[in-house]
Design a protein around this motif. Structure first.
Motif, PDB file in Angstrom:
ATOM      1  N   THR A  67       0.821  -1.204   0.000  1.00  0.00           N
ATOM      2  CA  THR A  67       0.000   0.000   0.000  1.00  0.00           C
ATOM      3  C   THR A  67       0.857   1.257   0.000  1.00  0.00           C
ATOM      4  OG1 THR A  67      -1.616  -1.254   1.272  1.00  0.00           O
ATOM      5  CG2 THR A  67      -1.922   1.119   1.195  1.00  0.00           C
ATOM      6  N   LYS A  68       0.514   2.173  -0.885  1.00  0.00           N
ATOM      7  CA  LYS A  68       1.203   3.465  -1.011  1.00  0.00           C
ATOM      8  C   LYS A  68       2.705   3.306  -1.258  1.00  0.00           C
ATOM      9  CE  LYS A  68      -2.223   5.926   1.676  1.00  0.00           C
ATOM     10  NZ  LYS A  68      -2.507   6.760   2.823  1.00  0.00           N
ATOM     11  N   ASP A 192       2.002  -9.817  -6.479  1.00  0.00           N
ATOM     12  CA  ASP A 192       2.497  -8.677  -7.260  1.00  0.00           C
ATOM     13  C   ASP A 192       2.345  -7.428  -6.403  1.00  0.00           C
ATOM     14  OD1 ASP A 192       3.327  -7.083  -9.320  1.00  0.00           O
ATOM     15  OD2 ASP A 192       1.861  -7.817 -10.754  1.00  0.00           O
ATOM     16  N   SER A 193       2.865  -6.349  -6.896  1.00  0.00           N
ATOM     17  CA  SER A 193       2.725  -5.078  -6.192  1.00  0.00           C
ATOM     18  C   SER A 193       1.264  -4.645  -6.159  1.00  0.00           C
ATOM     19  CB  SER A 193       3.543  -4.000  -6.907  1.00  0.00           C
ATOM     20  OG  SER A 193       4.893  -4.364  -6.926  1.00  0.00           O
ATOM     21  N   GLU A 194       0.877  -4.019  -5.060  1.00  0.00           N
ATOM     22  CA  GLU A 194      -0.480  -3.446  -4.984  1.00  0.00           C
ATOM     23  C   GLU A 194      -0.510  -2.123  -5.702  1.00  0.00           C
ATOM     24  OE1 GLU A 194      -2.894  -4.934  -1.165  1.00  0.00           O
ATOM     25  OE2 GLU A 194      -1.384  -3.432  -0.746  1.00  0.00           O
ATOM     26  N   ARG A 195      -1.668  -1.811  -6.269  1.00  0.00           N
ATOM     27  CA  ARG A 195      -1.807  -0.542  -6.957  1.00  0.00           C
ATOM     28  C   ARG A 195      -2.757   0.353  -6.178  1.00  0.00           C
ATOM     29  NH1 ARG A 195      -0.608  -4.304  -9.818  1.00  0.00           N
ATOM     30  NH2 ARG A 195      -1.240  -5.271 -11.668  1.00  0.00           N
TER      31      ARG A 195
END
Length: 195
Positions: A67-68, A192-195
């Motif tokens: 997150t962020k 995967d990375s969070e958006r």
């Protein structure tokens, strides 16, 4: 909708890939079947204690963006004791083509730009956007075995990685079935990375 059994027919990559006399890896899977849409999974085959040790001693720690943009450290340590450890699940309209994109058989090795590639892949930079998920299995595999030389990586790929697929022609079913199978099996490389 009845859910598919993605782990029903797991085939070792050594059954579908051969090494030619020049050391190139060549896919020998029947392309007639694989040019159809469906879901697929790459698996680690835990066939004995030696193989389990290879996986346990691999580079299973990875950092992704949470997150962020905050870094999240993850250790791929779940499902280690299963006979088949799910590594990546995906959906496609052409199984043969997607398998080739993931394996990138004659791209050995990425190691010379491994650090930059992994950094970009997991941190959503320009290179990450270019590669996206087309080679997510290969990227995860390279990360796991980045301390191994190419000959050893090829041996590990051929002898310890399995592949399974289920044909599913309906787009909507493929979409939701992929989500269901990822939630059920928790494949390592799908994180995967969070958006």
């Amino acid at each position: 909708m009845k859910h598919c059994k993605l782990n029903a027919n797991i085939v070792p990559l050594s059954n579908i890939i051969r090494v030619d006399r020049n050391g190139k890896l060549i896919c020998t899977y029947p392309s007639l079947i694989l040019k159809k849409p469906g879901l697929y999974c790459f698996w680690w085959i835990n066939k004995d204690d030696t193989v389990r040790e290879i996986l346990k001693s691999s580079n299973r720690e990875v950092t992704v963006l949470g997150t962020k943009g905050s870094p999240q450290n993850i250790t791929w340590d779940w499902n280690l004791s299963l006979e088949f450890v799910p590594l990546y699940i995906g959906k496609t309209t052409n199984l043969s083509q997607r398998m080739g994109q993931h394996l990138m058989l004659n791209t050995w090795s990425w190691y010379w730009y491994q650090n930059q590639f992994m950094k970009n892949f997991f941190k959503k930079t320009l290179l990450r956007r270019e590669k996206l998920t087309t080679c997510q299995f290969r990227c995860g595999f390279e990360h796991l075995f980045k301390y191994y030389g190419d000959p050893m990586k090829k041996e590990i790929l051929l002898n310890n990685i399995g592949f399974s697929y289920v044909i599913e022609k309906n787009f909507v079913n493929r979409f939701y079935e992929e989500d269901f199978q990822i939630g059920k099996h928790k494949p390592w490389f799908n994180i995967d990375s969070e958006r």
